[in-house]
Motif scaffolding. Sequence first.
Motif, short mmCIF file in Angstrom:
data_model
loop_
_atom_site.label_atom_id
_atom_site.label_comp_id
_atom_site.label_asym_id
_atom_site.label_seq_id
_atom_site.Cartn_x
_atom_site.Cartn_y
_atom_site.Cartn_z
N GLN A 78 0.84 -1.20 0.00
CA GLN A 78 0.00 0.00 0.00
C GLN A 78 0.88 1.26 0.00
O GLN A 78 0.56 2.25 -0.68
N PHE A 79 1.99 1.18 0.73
CA PHE A 79 2.95 2.30 0.73
C PHE A 79 3.44 2.57 -0.69
O PHE A 79 3.47 3.72 -1.15
N ALA A 80 3.80 1.49 -1.40
CA ALA A 80 4.30 1.65 -2.78
C ALA A 80 3.21 2.20 -3.70
O ALA A 80 3.46 3.11 -4.50
N LEU A 81 2.00 1.67 -3.58
CA LEU A 81 0.89 2.14 -4.42
C LEU A 81 0.64 3.63 -4.15
O LEU A 81 0.49 4.43 -5.08
N ASP A 82 0.60 4.00 -2.88
CA ASP A 82 0.34 5.40 -2.52
C ASP A 82 1.46 6.30 -3.04
O ASP A 82 1.20 7.35 -3.60
N TYR A 83 2.69 5.85 -2.84
CA TYR A 83 3.84 6.67 -3.22
C TYR A 83 3.81 7.00 -4.71
O TYR A 83 4.08 8.12 -5.12
N PHE A 84 3.47 5.96 -5.50
CA PHE A 84 3.48 6.18 -6.95
C PHE A 84 2.08 6.44 -7.51
O PHE A 84 1.85 6.34 -8.71
N LYS A 85 1.15 6.78 -6.59
CA LYS A 85 -0.22 7.17 -6.98
C LYS A 85 -0.88 6.17 -7.90
O LYS A 85 -1.46 6.53 -8.94
N ALA A 86 -0.77 4.90 -7.54
CA ALA A 86 -1.40 3.85 -8.34
C ALA A 86 -2.57 3.25 -7.58
O ALA A 86 -2.58 3.22 -6.35
N GLU A 87 -3.55 2.77 -8.32
CA GLU A 87 -4.69 2.07 -7.74
C GLU A 87 -4.35 0.60 -7.61
O GLU A 87 -3.73 0.02 -8.50
N ALA A 88 -4.79 -0.03 -6.54
CA ALA A 88 -4.65 -1.48 -6.42
C ALA A 88 -5.50 -2.14 -7.52
O ALA A 88 -6.52 -1.59 -7.92
N PRO A 89 -5.09 -3.30 -8.03
CA PRO A 89 -5.92 -3.98 -9.03
C PRO A 89 -7.24 -4.43 -8.42
O PRO A 89 -7.37 -4.47 -7.20
N GLN A 90 -8.21 -4.75 -9.26
CA GLN A 90 -9.51 -5.23 -8.80
C GLN A 90 -9.36 -6.54 -8.02
O GLN A 90 -8.53 -7.39 -8.34
#
Lengths: 309, 309
Positions: free
Chosen positions: B47-59
């Motif tokens: 979640q840290f990585a997703l947030d940092y790079f402003k990405a959405e988690a996959p479905q």
Amino acid sequence: MTKILIFGHKNPDTDTICSALAYAHLKQELGLNAEAARLGEPNQETQFALDYFKAEAPQYIEKVGDDVESVILVDHNEFPQSVDNIKDVRISEVIDHHRISSFETKEPLLFRAEPVGCTATIIYKMYKENNVAIPKQIAGLLLSAIISDSLLFQSPTCTKIDVDTAHALAEIAEVDADKYGLDMLKAGADLSKYTVAELLTMDAKPFVMNGVNVQIAQVNTVDLGEVYQRQAELEDEITKIVHEKDLGLFLFVATDIVHSDSDVLAIGKDQDKVEKAFNVILKNNRALLKGVVSRKKQIVTNLTDAFKG
Amino acid sequence: MTKILIFGHKNPDTDTICSALAYAHLKQELGLNAEAARLGEPNQETQFALDYFKAEAPQYIEKVGDDVESVILVDHNEFPQSVDNIKDVRISEVIDHHRISSFETKEPLLFRAEPVGCTATIIYKMYKENNVAIPKQIAGLLLSAIISDSLLFQSPTCTKIDVDTAHALAEIAEVDADKYGLDMLKAGADLSKYTVAELLTMDAKPFVMNGVNVQIAQVNTVDLGEVYQRQAELEDEITKIVHEKDLGLFLFVATDIVHSDSDVLAIGKDQDKVEKAFNVILKNNRALLKGVVSRKKQIVTNLTDAFKG
């Protein structure tokens, strides 16, 4: 330097022998101590290719010796088709184009399977990726493998990549792919010199389908009538094998390489699965499967389904 | 256009989530209707990585739907680690860096496993091979995956290729790999917010070793003492899981990412296999495994041997 042994499946065909030789050469060019090996006698077709391009057959091995650091499997991955002591050796690579089944490793490895018609097509790509020139002899062997597996580009397993690769190889090998290919296939399709036992083992592969042991043997011919002159003998020998190996089904596939059909002979308590798989009625244990030439893509897939349902 | 679904293993880690996203993007760039999916909640590190790079988690998916033509597995191949209805779907590709086991297909497919530290390293290579530019966001996600799987290049699974790839990706992502990496690992190593049940499932994988069901759960920490303050609770919960899943062994691996050691907690009738595998004596069901950080390369391999012999 640690020794790496490269080999294809038991009952070797042209792809298995030629891909082992070609991949061993590539590994050697990359500085590794790699040797090609084989798990059985080359068939007539393969011998034609070896003779034509003046190549030696790889060394025969019964099992992998203690001096071998790791093995590379080409043109197969299923353990029952591999060397007897496969479970005791380290597999460092697999280069293949078959379904994956009955295969496992303890450690990560390089496993490269691609849905193309021939392992040789992948080996060709690996020469290119590594910027290693393909010698004329190796090109001839790889070409022979593609012609063999694709029945001169007629099999449904044959992709555009295989055809393009074959033509690039034919240029390096300085042969006409179609002319050389037909000569090679005919050399392999002359079944008159083979005993019945040889016909049943020369290109036989074991499978496990829904827990049932199945053996599928395939031969190429230009004369189905000639093959089935020996039907009674074939049936006697198959019946023996069915009992010895506790098979639910032995399927003998005689493929007419001119008309691209197969006339199959099915023996075993699971005979009916053949009828179900191909929507045919066996007469005298036989059925003509129109347009069926590929064990992998047309026979194994349909039979696996028939055993499941 | 037929839909292709791309996903990693259950109890997703950063490589599984980020490789699925990155490979889906590559397939889309190549003109395919590919979507990334996940089989569980992203952990804190991911979640840290997703947030940092402003990405959405996959479905999130529970199983593969009927509208899906084929699936691509990333970062795993063993069916017990995959989606529940994996045996009913067509697998068109596997991109992975693990051992191969409990996997089979009916038809040939593209199977690409390489003995590198991270699936993301292979995905990076595939972008290059296809001449597709890697966007900054995707580079950040792939970098995060490599840092995660390699514990910031400390794991014995980490190869020079992984390190070189990470540095190339850090440049595109415009981050300092070491600084960003430590921040990300610390975000994942803060275990205080997790319940005991979560600690045991967040990165748990099932294995079958010589016929015995084994579950290995791993957490990263900067404070082993903090984790084992809850040892009694952990043991109670593990004992429940052992009974529910009929396990011979549940191995809980708490990895100290600063000192690169693991303190393990072993429960189950096959506890002794841990002692044998690592030549240690369990005290109070625990043992410190010096220098052990990799489940794949150090734990699964040794345990598999211990179960065999």
